[in-house]
Motif scaffolding. Structure first.
Motif, PDB file in Angstrom:
ATOM      1  N   ASP A  84     -71.209 -31.938-107.122  1.00 48.90           N
ATOM      2  CA  ASP A  84     -72.443 -32.153-106.371  1.00 48.90           C
ATOM      3  C   ASP A  84     -73.191 -30.824-106.278  1.00 48.90           C
ATOM      4  OD1 ASP A  84     -74.490 -32.646-104.577  1.00 48.90           O
ATOM      5  OD2 ASP A  84     -73.223 -33.660-103.096  1.00 48.90           O
ATOM      6  N   LEU A  85     -74.307 -30.715-107.004  1.00 47.24           N
ATOM      7  CA  LEU A  85     -75.038 -29.449-107.048  1.00 47.24           C
ATOM      8  C   LEU A  85     -75.606 -29.054-105.694  1.00 47.24           C
ATOM      9  CD1 LEU A  85     -76.868 -29.827-110.479  1.00 47.24           C
ATOM     10  CD2 LEU A  85     -74.833 -28.466-109.951  1.00 47.24           C
ATOM     11  N   ASN A  86     -75.707 -30.000-104.780  1.00 43.69           N
ATOM     12  CA  ASN A  86     -76.190 -29.699-103.433  1.00 43.69           C
ATOM     13  C   ASN A  86     -75.066 -29.271-102.490  1.00 43.69           C
ATOM     14  OD1 ASN A  86     -78.982 -30.399-103.890  1.00 43.69           O
ATOM     15  ND2 ASN A  86     -78.328 -32.538-103.942  1.00 43.69           N
ATOM     16  N   ASP A  87     -73.821 -29.335-102.969  1.00 48.10           N
ATOM     17  CA  ASP A  87     -72.692 -29.031-102.093  1.00 48.10           C
ATOM     18  C   ASP A  87     -71.581 -28.314-102.866  1.00 48.10           C
ATOM     19  OD1 ASP A  87     -70.944 -28.885 -99.979  1.00 48.10           O
ATOM     20  OD2 ASP A  87     -70.499 -31.031 -99.904  1.00 48.10           O
ATOM     21  N   PRO A  88     -71.863 -27.105-103.362  1.00 46.24           N
ATOM     22  CA  PRO A  88     -70.825 -26.371-104.099  1.00 46.24           C
ATOM     23  C   PRO A  88     -69.623 -26.014-103.242  1.00 46.24           C
ATOM     24  CG  PRO A  88     -72.688 -24.938-103.624  1.00 46.24           C
ATOM     25  CD  PRO A  88     -73.107 -26.328-103.248  1.00 46.24           C
ATOM     26  N   VAL A  89     -69.835 -25.804-101.967  1.00 47.96           N
ATOM     27  CA  VAL A  89     -68.764 -25.357-101.074  1.00 47.96           C
ATOM     28  C   VAL A  89     -67.625 -26.360-101.017  1.00 47.96           C
ATOM     29  CG1 VAL A  89     -68.192 -24.860 -98.664  1.00 47.96           C
ATOM     30  CG2 VAL A  89     -70.260 -23.890 -99.673  1.00 47.96           C
ATOM     31  N   HIS A  90     -67.952 -27.656-101.047  1.00 48.82           N
ATOM     32  CA  HIS A  90     -66.916 -28.682-100.900  1.00 48.82           C
ATOM     33  C   HIS A  90     -66.575 -29.409-102.196  1.00 48.82           C
ATOM     34  CE1 HIS A  90     -66.702 -28.355 -96.549  1.00 48.82           C
ATOM     35  NE2 HIS A  90     -68.013 -28.314 -96.524  1.00 48.82           N
ATOM     36  N   THR A  91     -67.437 -29.315-103.219  1.00 43.47           N
ATOM     37  CA  THR A  91     -67.190 -30.103-104.434  1.00 43.47           C
ATOM     38  C   THR A  91     -66.969 -29.234-105.667  1.00 43.47           C
ATOM     39  OG1 THR A  91     -69.524 -30.372-105.119  1.00 43.47           O
ATOM     40  CG2 THR A  91     -68.673 -31.897-103.449  1.00 43.47           C
ATOM     41  N   GLY A  92     -66.717 -27.961-105.477  1.00 45.63           N
ATOM     42  CA  GLY A  92     -66.405 -27.083-106.596  1.00 45.63           C
ATOM     43  C   GLY A  92     -65.176 -26.237-106.300  1.00 45.63           C
ATOM     44  N   LEU A  93     -64.268 -26.165-107.265  1.00 46.77           N
ATOM     45  CA  LEU A  93     -63.179 -25.195-107.186  1.00 46.77           C
ATOM     46  C   LEU A  93     -63.740 -23.818-107.537  1.00 46.77           C
ATOM     47  CD1 LEU A  93     -60.446 -27.280-109.019  1.00 46.77           C
ATOM     48  CD2 LEU A  93     -60.364 -26.589-106.611  1.00 46.77           C
ATOM     49  N   GLU A  94     -63.172 -22.775-106.972  1.00 45.83           N
ATOM     50  CA  GLU A  94     -63.715 -21.424-107.176  1.00 45.83           C
ATOM     51  C   GLU A  94     -62.604 -20.420-107.443  1.00 45.83           C
ATOM     52  OE1 GLU A  94     -66.056 -17.870-104.711  1.00 45.83           O
ATOM     53  OE2 GLU A  94     -65.683 -19.821-103.761  1.00 45.83           O
ATOM     54  N   MET A  95     -62.789 -19.643-108.495  1.00 44.72           N
ATOM     55  CA  MET A  95     -61.988 -18.439-108.681  1.00 44.72           C
ATOM     56  C   MET A  95     -62.749 -17.298-108.032  1.00 44.72           C
ATOM     57  SD  MET A  95     -60.517 -16.656-112.147  1.00 44.72           S
ATOM     58  CE  MET A  95     -59.432 -15.221-112.072  1.00 44.72           C
ATOM     59  N   GLN A  96     -62.147 -16.680-107.048  1.00 46.42           N
ATOM     60  CA  GLN A  96     -62.825 -15.638-106.282  1.00 46.42           C
ATOM     61  C   GLN A  96     -63.065 -14.373-107.097  1.00 46.42           C
ATOM     62  OE1 GLN A  96     -64.646 -14.979-103.832  1.00 46.42           O
ATOM     63  NE2 GLN A  96     -63.615 -13.980-102.139  1.00 46.42           N
ATOM     64  N   ILE A  97     -64.264 -13.846-106.974  1.00 46.85           N
ATOM     65  CA  ILE A  97     -64.601 -12.503-107.452  1.00 46.85           C
ATOM     66  C   ILE A  97     -64.891 -11.658-106.214  1.00 46.85           C
ATOM     67  CG2 ILE A  97     -66.328 -11.097-108.642  1.00 46.85           C
ATOM     68  CD1 ILE A  97     -66.697 -13.366-110.621  1.00 46.85           C
ATOM     69  N   LEU A  98     -64.142 -10.592-106.045  1.00 41.98           N
ATOM     70  CA  LEU A  98     -64.323  -9.740-104.871  1.00 41.98           C
ATOM     71  C   LEU A  98     -63.753  -8.361-105.192  1.00 41.98           C
ATOM     72  CD1 LEU A  98     -65.280  -9.745-101.893  1.00 41.98           C
ATOM     73  CD2 LEU A  98     -62.942 -10.331-101.241  1.00 41.98           C
ATOM     74  N   ASP A  99     -64.375  -7.332-104.654  1.00 45.54           N
ATOM     75  CA  ASP A  99     -63.921  -5.962-104.877  1.00 45.54           C
ATOM     76  C   ASP A  99     -62.736  -5.679-103.965  1.00 45.54           C
ATOM     77  OD1 ASP A  99     -63.618  -3.294-105.410  1.00 45.54           O
ATOM     78  OD2 ASP A  99     -65.457  -2.664-104.393  1.00 45.54           O
ATOM     79  N   THR A 100     -61.542  -6.142-104.392  1.00 43.07           N
ATOM     80  CA  THR A 100     -60.320  -5.936-103.598  1.00 43.07           C
ATOM     81  C   THR A 100     -59.300  -5.090-104.362  1.00 43.07           C
ATOM     82  OG1 THR A 100     -59.529  -8.105-104.388  1.00 43.07           O
ATOM     83  CG2 THR A 100     -60.567  -8.034-102.215  1.00 43.07           C
ATOM     84  N   TYR A 101     -59.791  -4.178-105.191  1.00 44.84           N
ATOM     85  CA  TYR A 101     -58.902  -3.345-106.007  1.00 44.84           C
ATOM     86  C   TYR A 101     -57.906  -2.563-105.149  1.00 44.84           C
ATOM     87  CZ  TYR A 101     -57.386   0.497-109.004  1.00 44.84           C
ATOM     88  OH  TYR A 101     -56.629   1.414-109.697  1.00 44.84           O
ATOM     89  N   ALA A 102     -58.355  -2.042-104.033  1.00 50.45           N
ATOM     90  CA  ALA A 102     -57.493  -1.193-103.204  1.00 50.45           C
ATOM     91  C   ALA A 102     -56.652  -1.980-102.198  1.00 50.45           C
ATOM     92  CB  ALA A 102     -58.354  -0.174-102.453  1.00 50.45           C
ATOM     93  N   LYS A 103     -56.784  -3.288-102.212  1.00 52.88           N
ATOM     94  CA  LYS A 103     -56.088  -4.103-101.220  1.00 52.88           C
ATOM     95  C   LYS A 103     -54.620  -4.254-101.594  1.00 52.88           C
ATOM     96  CE  LYS A 103     -56.728  -8.432 -98.675  1.00 52.88           C
ATOM     97  NZ  LYS A 103     -57.569  -9.641 -98.550  1.00 52.88           N
ATOM     98  N   GLU A 104     -53.725  -4.129-100.619  1.00 50.24           N
ATOM     99  CA  GLU A 104     -52.292  -4.202-100.885  1.00 50.24           C
ATOM    100  C   GLU A 104     -51.738  -5.618-100.762  1.00 50.24           C
ATOM    101  OE1 GLU A 104     -50.177  -1.408 -98.526  1.00 50.24           O
ATOM    102  OE2 GLU A 104     -51.188   0.347 -99.380  1.00 50.24           O
ATOM    103  N   THR A 105     -52.229  -6.373 -99.794  1.00 49.68           N
ATOM    104  CA  THR A 105     -51.719  -7.725 -99.554  1.00 49.68           C
ATOM    105  C   THR A 105     -52.753  -8.758 -99.990  1.00 49.68           C
ATOM    106  OG1 THR A 105     -50.442  -6.939 -97.658  1.00 49.68           O
ATOM    107  CG2 THR A 105     -50.798  -9.316 -97.828  1.00 49.68           C
ATOM    108  N   MET A 106     -52.348  -9.655-100.880  1.00 51.99           N
ATOM    109  CA  MET A 106     -53.255 -10.677-101.385  1.00 51.99           C
ATOM    110  C   MET A 106     -53.304 -11.883-100.439  1.00 51.99           C
ATOM    111  SD  MET A 106     -54.468  -9.483-104.300  1.00 51.99           S
ATOM    112  CE  MET A 106     -54.673  -8.047-103.206  1.00 51.99           C
ATOM    113  N   ASP A 107     -54.490 -12.479-100.322  1.00 50.65           N
ATOM    114  CA  ASP A 107     -54.624 -13.705 -99.547  1.00 50.65           C
ATOM    115  C   ASP A 107     -55.537 -14.674-100.308  1.00 50.65           C
ATOM    116  OD1 ASP A 107     -57.361 -13.050 -98.972  1.00 50.65           O
ATOM    117  OD2 ASP A 107     -56.724 -11.846 -97.271  1.00 50.65           O
TER     118      ASP A 107
END
Length: 218
Positions: A96-119
């Motif tokens: 649903d193009l009007n509702d990506p939050v609930h109808t799309g799976l997402e691979m996260q992109i985030l600048d977490t290079y220095a993060k020790e614990t993954m969530d």
């Protein structure tokens, strides 16, 4: 970190192109490096452009860029790099193009290079559903290689040669709940969701570049 076979100097020399072997295997490009043909924006199309063979998210408007075509079972490959601190995502099976939050799976992109614990919100996560098994993201400003494989109910996310998520989406059988009992944002149970949908790139207000976007239907 190990490098995928299709990245590095050789890949730079044939950016947004496929080898003869890849074509024979059934891969095809989703981004030609010259235009946004085959893509559209949910809003603010001015936030996306093609520059020096890269698909650029300027990160000033918000919204999504998505493929006009829909896919169900596939292997998606792409490369991306971000500015420091940037949050973005790769959406797939988005219905649903009007509702990506609930109808799309997402691979996260985030600048977490220095993060020790993954969530479940770290780079490489199946967003809000499963945390990456390790921190495989590179520092901001460096290219990352992604493979997303969707085969029926099985989802595999690979970041820079490391499998970070290997999930059976049928285990998510209760709306708003993960198999371990923790809550997630989704109002639907992914076990019951359609398998076919758009592929999307997220403008979350930060600068991102993408290239070498190709897909292999399974």
């Amino acid at each position: 970190m190990s490098c995928l076979p299709w990245c590095g100097t050789e890949e730079e020399s044939r950016m947004n192109a496929l080898t003869e072997q890849e074509v024979k295997a059934g891969y095809r490009l989703l981004f030609d490096g010259r235009s946004l043909e085959g893509w559209a924006a949910t809003r603010h199309p001015e936030g996306w452009l093609v520059q020096d063979g890269h698909l650029v998210c300027k990160g000033v408007t918000g919204g999504y860029l998505f493929t006009l075509e829909q896919f169900d079972h596939f292997e998606l490959r792409l490369e991306y790099q971000t500015a420091p601190g940037v949050n973005s995502g790769i959406f797939f099976r988005w219905t649903d193009l009007n509702d990506p939050v609930h109808t799309g799976l997402e691979m996260q992109i985030l600048d977490t290079y220095a993060k020790e614990t993954m969530d479940k919100h770290s780079s490489g996560a199946l967003y809000d559903l499963e945390a990456p098994s390790s921190n495989a993201v590179r520092p901001a400003g460096e290219w990352n290689q992604v493979r997303i494989r969707c085969d029926q109910n099985l989802i595999r996310l690979e970041l820079n040669g490391t499998v970070v998520v290997d999930a059976d989406i049928n285990r998510w059988s209760v709306p708003g709940q993960n198999p371990d009992g923790t809550a997630n944002k989704f109002k639907y149970a992914w076990k019951d969701r359609p398998r076919r949908g758009h592929i999307g790139l997220q403008d979350h207000g930060g600068y991102v570049e993408f290239r070498n976007i190709s897909i292999l239907p399974l």
